[in-house]
Design a protein around this motif. Structure first.
Motif, PDB file in Angstrom:
ATOM      1  N   ARG A  16      13.400  20.217  -3.206  1.00 35.68           N
ATOM      2  CA  ARG A  16      15.102  19.639  -2.224  1.00 35.68           C
ATOM      3  C   ARG A  16      16.268  20.305  -3.376  1.00 35.68           C
ATOM      4  NH1 ARG A  16      14.512  13.585   0.208  1.00 35.68           N
ATOM      5  NH2 ARG A  16      13.047  13.473   1.525  1.00 35.68           N
ATOM      6  N   ASP A  17      16.040  20.078  -4.512  1.00 27.53           N
ATOM      7  CA  ASP A  17      17.257  20.453  -5.479  1.00 27.53           C
ATOM      8  C   ASP A  17      17.915  19.420  -5.705  1.00 27.53           C
ATOM      9  OD1 ASP A  17      17.837  22.515  -7.589  1.00 27.53           O
ATOM     10  OD2 ASP A  17      19.263  23.195  -6.134  1.00 27.53           O
ATOM     11  N   GLU A  18      17.464  18.277  -5.987  1.00 29.85           N
ATOM     12  CA  GLU A  18      18.014  17.067  -6.304  1.00 29.85           C
ATOM     13  C   GLU A  18      17.431  15.996  -6.303  1.00 29.85           C
ATOM     14  OE1 GLU A  18      18.845  15.854  -0.956  1.00 29.85           O
ATOM     15  OE2 GLU A  18      20.769  15.514  -2.553  1.00 29.85           O
ATOM     16  N   LEU A  19      17.137  15.226  -7.311  1.00 28.75           N
ATOM     17  CA  LEU A  19      16.393  14.128  -7.517  1.00 28.75           C
ATOM     18  C   LEU A  19      16.360  12.641  -6.581  1.00 28.75           C
ATOM     19  CD1 LEU A  19      17.787  13.204 -11.766  1.00 28.75           C
ATOM     20  CD2 LEU A  19      15.674  14.253 -10.764  1.00 28.75           C
ATOM     21  N   VAL A  20      15.352  12.860  -6.655  1.00 34.02           N
ATOM     22  CA  VAL A  20      14.331  11.514  -5.533  1.00 34.02           C
ATOM     23  C   VAL A  20      13.533  10.261  -6.192  1.00 34.02           C
ATOM     24  CG1 VAL A  20      13.131  11.314  -3.546  1.00 34.02           C
ATOM     25  CG2 VAL A  20      14.804  14.043  -3.593  1.00 34.02           C
ATOM     26  N   VAL A  21      13.446   9.483  -6.085  1.00 27.70           N
ATOM     27  CA  VAL A  21      13.002   8.163  -7.013  1.00 27.70           C
ATOM     28  C   VAL A  21      11.709   7.810  -6.083  1.00 27.70           C
ATOM     29  CG1 VAL A  21      15.012   8.620  -8.783  1.00 27.70           C
ATOM     30  CG2 VAL A  21      14.427   6.778  -6.364  1.00 27.70           C
ATOM     31  N   ARG A  22      11.193   7.031  -6.070  1.00 25.59           N
ATOM     32  CA  ARG A  22      10.571   5.910  -5.858  1.00 25.59           C
ATOM     33  C   ARG A  22      10.892   5.183  -6.045  1.00 25.59           C
ATOM     34  NH1 ARG A  22       5.803   9.599  -7.915  1.00 25.59           N
ATOM     35  NH2 ARG A  22       4.663  10.822  -6.471  1.00 25.59           N
ATOM     36  N   GLU A  23      11.191   4.198  -4.736  1.00 26.51           N
ATOM     37  CA  GLU A  23      11.683   2.534  -5.000  1.00 26.51           C
ATOM     38  C   GLU A  23      10.097   1.803  -4.115  1.00 26.51           C
ATOM     39  OE1 GLU A  23      14.876  -0.212  -3.371  1.00 26.51           O
ATOM     40  OE2 GLU A  23      14.417   1.527  -2.150  1.00 26.51           O
TER      41      GLU A  23
ATOM     42  N   ALA B 177      10.419   6.767 -12.539  1.00 21.58           N
ATOM     43  CA  ALA B 177      10.047   6.797 -10.716  1.00 21.58           C
ATOM     44  C   ALA B 177      11.056   7.541 -10.232  1.00 21.58           C
ATOM     45  CB  ALA B 177      11.367   5.583 -10.328  1.00 21.58           C
ATOM     46  N   VAL B 178      10.986   8.970 -11.201  1.00 22.50           N
ATOM     47  CA  VAL B 178      11.266  10.690  -9.907  1.00 22.50           C
ATOM     48  C   VAL B 178      10.065  11.212  -9.723  1.00 22.50           C
ATOM     49  CG1 VAL B 178      12.238  12.605 -10.514  1.00 22.50           C
ATOM     50  CG2 VAL B 178      13.612  10.414 -11.810  1.00 22.50           C
ATOM     51  N   HIS B 179      10.436  11.128  -8.477  1.00 27.35           N
ATOM     52  CA  HIS B 179       9.292  11.748  -7.550  1.00 27.35           C
ATOM     53  C   HIS B 179       9.465  13.807  -8.052  1.00 27.35           C
ATOM     54  CE1 HIS B 179       6.601  14.004  -4.838  1.00 27.35           C
ATOM     55  NE2 HIS B 179       6.220  12.243  -4.591  1.00 27.35           N
ATOM     56  N   TRP B 180       8.640  13.700  -9.389  1.00 31.68           N
ATOM     57  CA  TRP B 180      10.062  15.565  -9.454  1.00 31.68           C
ATOM     58  C   TRP B 180       9.520  16.692  -8.894  1.00 31.68           C
ATOM     59  CZ3 TRP B 180      12.917  15.053 -13.035  1.00 31.68           C
ATOM     60  CH2 TRP B 180      12.493  13.992 -14.936  1.00 31.68           C
ATOM     61  N   LYS B 181       7.756  17.017  -8.149  1.00 35.46           N
ATOM     62  CA  LYS B 181       7.574  17.960  -7.257  1.00 35.46           C
ATOM     63  C   LYS B 181       8.441  17.693  -5.783  1.00 35.46           C
ATOM     64  CE  LYS B 181       3.682  18.950  -4.823  1.00 35.46           C
ATOM     65  NZ  LYS B 181       2.465  19.142  -3.955  1.00 35.46           N
TER      66      LYS B 181
ATOM     67  N   GLY C 181       0.589  -1.011   0.126  1.00 34.82           N
ATOM     68  CA  GLY C 181      -0.090   0.319  -0.294  1.00 34.82           C
ATOM     69  C   GLY C 181       1.218   1.399   0.114  1.00 34.82           C
ATOM     70  N   ASP C 182       1.705   1.498  -0.233  1.00 38.35           N
ATOM     71  CA  ASP C 182       2.873   2.597   0.185  1.00 38.35           C
ATOM     72  C   ASP C 182       4.228   2.288  -0.679  1.00 38.35           C
ATOM     73  OD1 ASP C 182       2.987   4.782   2.342  1.00 38.35           O
ATOM     74  OD2 ASP C 182       3.454   4.536   0.309  1.00 38.35           O
ATOM     75  N   TYR C 183       5.455   3.359  -0.483  1.00 40.60           N
ATOM     76  CA  TYR C 183       5.975   3.257  -0.969  1.00 40.60           C
ATOM     77  C   TYR C 183       7.104   4.161  -0.649  1.00 40.60           C
ATOM     78  CZ  TYR C 183       4.699   8.349  -2.782  1.00 40.60           C
ATOM     79  OH  TYR C 183       4.180   8.996  -3.249  1.00 40.60           O
ATOM     80  N   GLU C 184       8.777   3.726  -0.862  1.00 38.10           N
ATOM     81  CA  GLU C 184       9.788   4.340  -0.513  1.00 38.10           C
ATOM     82  C   GLU C 184      10.650   5.738  -1.336  1.00 38.10           C
ATOM     83  OE1 GLU C 184      11.970   1.265   0.684  1.00 38.10           O
ATOM     84  OE2 GLU C 184      10.977   0.857   3.004  1.00 38.10           O
ATOM     85  N   LEU C 185      11.548   6.711  -0.470  1.00 39.33           N
ATOM     86  CA  LEU C 185      11.758   7.647  -1.565  1.00 39.33           C
ATOM     87  C   LEU C 185      13.538   7.294  -1.101  1.00 39.33           C
ATOM     88  CD1 LEU C 185       9.213  10.660  -0.118  1.00 39.33           C
ATOM     89  CD2 LEU C 185       9.472   8.942  -2.707  1.00 39.33           C
ATOM     90  N   ARG C 186      14.388   7.736  -1.924  1.00 37.99           N
ATOM     91  CA  ARG C 186      15.371   7.176  -2.247  1.00 37.99           C
ATOM     92  C   ARG C 186      16.254   8.648  -3.263  1.00 37.99           C
ATOM     93  NH1 ARG C 186      17.583   4.541  -6.383  1.00 37.99           N
ATOM     94  NH2 ARG C 186      16.680   3.427  -7.273  1.00 37.99           N
ATOM     95  N   ASP C 187      17.490   8.494  -2.474  1.00 37.55           N
ATOM     96  CA  ASP C 187      17.956   9.556  -3.973  1.00 37.55           C
ATOM     97  C   ASP C 187      18.125   8.984  -5.233  1.00 37.55           C
ATOM     98  OD1 ASP C 187      18.478  11.211  -1.725  1.00 37.55           O
ATOM     99  OD2 ASP C 187      20.702  10.822  -1.189  1.00 37.55           O
ATOM    100  N   TYR C 188      18.397   9.488  -6.216  1.00 41.91           N
ATOM    101  CA  TYR C 188      18.338   9.074  -7.519  1.00 41.91           C
ATOM    102  C   TYR C 188      19.706   8.420  -7.874  1.00 41.91           C
ATOM    103  CZ  TYR C 188      19.011   8.698 -12.998  1.00 41.91           C
ATOM    104  OH  TYR C 188      19.157   8.946 -13.678  1.00 41.91           O
ATOM    105  N   ARG C 189      20.031   7.392  -8.059  1.00 39.44           N
ATOM    106  CA  ARG C 189      20.906   7.053  -8.527  1.00 39.44           C
ATOM    107  C   ARG C 189      21.161   6.031 -10.150  1.00 39.44           C
ATOM    108  NH1 ARG C 189      19.862   3.038  -4.082  1.00 39.44           N
ATOM    109  NH2 ARG C 189      18.576   1.485  -5.032  1.00 39.44           N
ATOM    110  N   ALA C 190      22.503   5.740 -10.258  1.00 34.03           N
ATOM    111  CA  ALA C 190      22.026   5.576 -11.891  1.00 34.03           C
ATOM    112  C   ALA C 190      21.319   4.662 -12.566  1.00 34.03           C
ATOM    113  CB  ALA C 190      24.071   6.573 -12.670  1.00 34.03           C
ATOM    114  N   GLY C 191      21.007   4.643 -13.457  1.00 34.00           N
ATOM    115  CA  GLY C 191      20.272   3.996 -14.369  1.00 34.00           C
ATOM    116  C   GLY C 191      18.754   3.540 -13.389  1.00 34.00           C
TER     117      GLY C 191
END
Length: 325
Positions: A212-219, A203-207, A188-198
């Motif tokens: 944060r001024d840096e890429l954050v992705v949903r895992e 998966a990027v959480h644009w908002k 029922g949910d997801y986790e947020l982490r820093d962007y990694r190459a590849g």
């Protein structure tokens, strides 16, 4: 109870006057009986109150809207003495719409008693019945003995799936195929982490990345990546909420029937809540969460709150017509 106390006070005054004007054995006997009778009544009623058990339950934990449902209130005594008079105050609430009602019931007699009354299922929501106060009167009705109230009971009133003609056109949704071994959703949910190459751009959480001024992705964790977002305007009058929830419930069931996991999003207290639906159990948990919190009469449409989420299409479910971007 007040009238009985007044009558007893009059009887006591009469016995005292009888003692004053008739100083004989009979007057003393009558006065002693009038004084001791309430004490005897209380002593006989205390064991009944201590061993009295009240149970409250619903026939079904889940009901469809407008379906018949019943509350069952069972009073059990575990003594040979009868129940003089038990008085219960009940309160009914609908957590979604804010409706509240009250009811007062009484029961008495030599055996266990079961009271049955209907569940109000005209609107969706979690309907709760609780005993706010319970007390037992002694045999004369002069003393009030508190009784432990039972635990509250709740019924989840689920929507009625809307007809197919009231749902948005599924052909307008270009749902991407699920990918193997990549993004996963949890129960029922997801986790947020820093962007990694590849990491894929979808998966990027644009908002949050802009903040944060840096890429954050949903895992995602779970069995499959979400392929559709159902954005629900969860506010309005009860009739509007019923119409919205009917459409949401029908569309979510249809997506599950086609093996399409999806996200359900709605606004709650200024924040966007997200629940992932991948099977019937997660859909039931999602509906339970949505129906158990109060819905305001006015709110911000999800169309204004929902940020672009890559190539995952979204369906906006409102009190009017659903739209897809």
């Amino acid at each position: 109870m007040r009238s009985r106390r007044i009558l007893y006070a009059l009887a006591l005054i009469a016995a005292l006057l009888f003692q004053v004007f008739y100083d004989r054995y009979l007057a003393r006997y009558v006065l002693a009986c009038v004084v001791c009778l309430p004490i005897l009544s209380l002593l006989l009623s205390l064991p009944v109150a201590l061993r009295l058990r009240v149970q409250l339950e619903a026939d079904e934990a889940e009901n469809r809207r407008d379906a018949a449902g019943q509350w069952r209130l069972r009073v059990e005594r575990h003594t040979l003495l009868p129940v003089p008079r038990l008085i219960l105050r009940l309160r009914f609430t609908n957590d979604l719409t804010g409706w509240a009602g009250k009811k007062r019931v009484t029961c008495s007699g030599p055996s266990a008693e079961e009271l049955i009354f209907p569940v109000r299922t005209e609107h969706c929501g979690r309907v709760t019945c609780r005993v706010t106060r319970a007390w037992l009167l002694d045999c004369l009705g002069l003393f009030v003995i508190p009784v432990r109230p039972p635990a509250p009971a709740a019924v989840l009133v689920l929507p009625i799936p809307a007809p197919a003609e009231e749902l948005p056109d599924r052909e307008r949704l270009e749902m991407p195929a699920a990918t193997e071994g990549k993004q996963k959703i949890p129960n029922g949910d997801y986790e947020l982490r820093d962007y990694r190459a590849g990491d894929p751009l979808r998966a990027v959480h644009w908002k949050l990345s802009f903040k944060r001024d840096e890429l954050v992705v949903r895992e995602w964790r779970g069995s499959a990546a979400p392929r559709v977002i159902l954005a629900v305007d969860r506010f309005g009058e009860p009739e509007q909420l019923d119409r919205v929830l009917d459409r949401l419930y029908a569309l979510s069931r249809n997506l599950l029937a086609q093996d399409c996991p999806h996200l359900v999003q709605w606004e709650e207290q200024g924040a966007v809540r997200t629940a992932a639906v991948s099977d019937r159990e997660s859909l039931r948990a999602c509906m339970g969460e949505m129906l158990s919190m109060g819905a305001p009469l006015r709110g911000t449409p999800m169309r204004e709150l929902l940020s672009p989420d890559g190539d995952i299409p979204a369906v906006y479910i409102t009190a009017g017509e659903e739209e897809t971007p």
